[in-house]
Design a protein around this motif. Structure first.
Motif, PDB file in Angstrom:
ATOM      1  N   MET A   1      11.236  -4.735   4.959  1.00 29.47           N
ATOM      2  CA  MET A   1       9.931  -5.199   5.442  1.00 29.47           C
ATOM      3  C   MET A   1       9.288  -6.170   4.459  1.00 29.47           C
ATOM      4  SD  MET A   1       8.190  -1.645   6.805  1.00 29.47           S
ATOM      5  CE  MET A   1       8.426  -0.754   5.272  1.00 29.47           C
ATOM      6  N   THR A   2       8.385  -6.973   4.985  1.00 29.40           N
ATOM      7  CA  THR A   2       7.497  -7.787   4.152  1.00 29.40           C
ATOM      8  C   THR A   2       6.364  -6.864   3.688  1.00 29.40           C
ATOM      9  OG1 THR A   2       6.034  -8.383   5.972  1.00 29.40           O
ATOM     10  CG2 THR A   2       7.958  -9.829   5.580  1.00 29.40           C
ATOM     11  N   PRO A   3       5.582  -7.277   2.706  1.00 28.41           N
ATOM     12  CA  PRO A   3       4.443  -6.445   2.302  1.00 28.41           C
ATOM     13  C   PRO A   3       3.491  -6.130   3.466  1.00 28.41           C
ATOM     14  CG  PRO A   3       4.884  -8.059   0.608  1.00 28.41           C
ATOM     15  CD  PRO A   3       5.787  -8.399   1.766  1.00 28.41           C
ATOM     16  N   ASP A   4       3.224  -7.109   4.329  1.00 28.52           N
ATOM     17  CA  ASP A   4       2.333  -6.865   5.471  1.00 28.52           C
ATOM     18  C   ASP A   4       2.938  -5.866   6.450  1.00 28.52           C
ATOM     19  OD1 ASP A   4       0.381  -8.535   4.475  1.00 28.52           O
ATOM     20  OD2 ASP A   4       0.969 -10.262   5.706  1.00 28.52           O
TER      21      ASP A   4
ATOM     22  N   ILE B   1       2.543  -2.359   5.009  1.00 31.15           N
ATOM     23  CA  ILE B   1       1.178  -1.855   5.204  1.00 31.15           C
ATOM     24  C   ILE B   1       0.994  -1.390   6.647  1.00 31.15           C
ATOM     25  CG2 ILE B   1      -1.256  -2.565   5.294  1.00 31.15           C
ATOM     26  CD1 ILE B   1      -0.534  -4.363   2.782  1.00 31.15           C
ATOM     27  N   ALA B   2       1.499  -2.166   7.598  1.00 30.94           N
ATOM     28  CA  ALA B   2       1.399  -1.793   9.017  1.00 30.94           C
ATOM     29  C   ALA B   2       2.160  -0.496   9.297  1.00 30.94           C
ATOM     30  CB  ALA B   2       1.929  -2.924   9.895  1.00 30.94           C
ATOM     31  N   PHE B   3       3.319  -0.322   8.661  1.00 33.49           N
ATOM     32  CA  PHE B   3       4.117   0.898   8.812  1.00 33.49           C
ATOM     33  C   PHE B   3       3.303   2.117   8.361  1.00 33.49           C
ATOM     34  CE2 PHE B   3       7.126   4.083   7.288  1.00 33.49           C
ATOM     35  CZ  PHE B   3       8.115   4.106   8.265  1.00 33.49           C
TER      36      PHE B   3
ATOM     37  N   TRP C   1       2.629   3.063  -2.371  1.00 29.42           N
ATOM     38  CA  TRP C   1       3.609   2.861  -1.306  1.00 29.42           C
ATOM     39  C   TRP C   1       3.412   1.564  -0.520  1.00 29.42           C
ATOM     40  CZ3 TRP C   1       7.202   5.702  -2.850  1.00 29.42           C
ATOM     41  CH2 TRP C   1       6.996   6.993  -3.307  1.00 29.42           C
ATOM     42  N   ALA C   2       2.180   1.113  -0.340  1.00 29.51           N
ATOM     43  CA  ALA C   2       1.930  -0.100   0.453  1.00 29.51           C
ATOM     44  C   ALA C   2       2.588  -1.298  -0.220  1.00 29.51           C
ATOM     45  CB  ALA C   2       0.430  -0.330   0.601  1.00 29.51           C
ATOM     46  N   GLY C   3       3.319  -2.075   0.559  1.00 27.73           N
ATOM     47  CA  GLY C   3       3.964  -3.260   0.029  1.00 27.73           C
ATOM     48  C   GLY C   3       5.421  -3.063  -0.348  1.00 27.73           C
TER      49      GLY C   3
END
Length: 153
Positions: free
Chosen positions: A85-88, A91-93, A111-113
């Protein structure tokens, strides 16, 4: 303690010893059902446990910074592992599972990113007779074994 190569790609039930963040009151949140999932992430090239944590595996819990006593166990009832995943996207996950994870601000920052994330739903959580385990030089926060008795002191 050796890395759990024996479990790579194997079928059947494994037993896991997992550290929960005492500062974030993760175990307390699980006990009171304010949280039903735990999360792990990786910034590297693959998902943190790479499919080695499966539905119906037994999971034991110990809190960080405490007396290193294993006090609870449960069953993994759902496993959701991300692709890269990308960082965005990361975050959405996390947002999707925000309620089930009930993360502290520090945990969210941790965890985010991340490139890879995995969430594990915990069911049938129960208090057990506390025991200590043989940590040796293993600094992992998630240990996989075929028999928890092999690492009990």
């Amino acid at each position: 303690m050796r890395k759990a190569e024996w479990y790579e790609g194997k079928e059947g039930i494994a037993q896991h010893l997992v550290y929960l963040n005492a500062k974030a009151k993760e175990l307390e949140k699980l006990v009171h059902k304010d949280k039903t999932m735990i999360i792990r992430g990786a910034a590297g090239r693959k998902c943190p446990l790479g499919g080695r944590a499966k539905v119906n595996d037994v999971i034991y819990f110990v809190e960080t910074g405490g007396d290193m006593m294993v006090t609870h166990k449960g069953i993994i009832s759902k496993v959701i592992e991300s692709e890269k995943m990308t960082p965005d996207e990361s975050i959405a996950f996390i947002k999707i599972y925000e309620q089930e994870l009930n993360l502290s601000k520090d945990q969210y920052k941790r965890w985010a990113g991340k490139r890879f994330l995995a969430v594990y739903e915990i069911s049938l959580l129960q208090e057990i007779e506390p025991f200590k385990y043989n940590r040796e030089n293993n600094m992992d926060d998630w240990i996989i074994t075929d028999d928890i008795n092999k690492i009990k002191l």
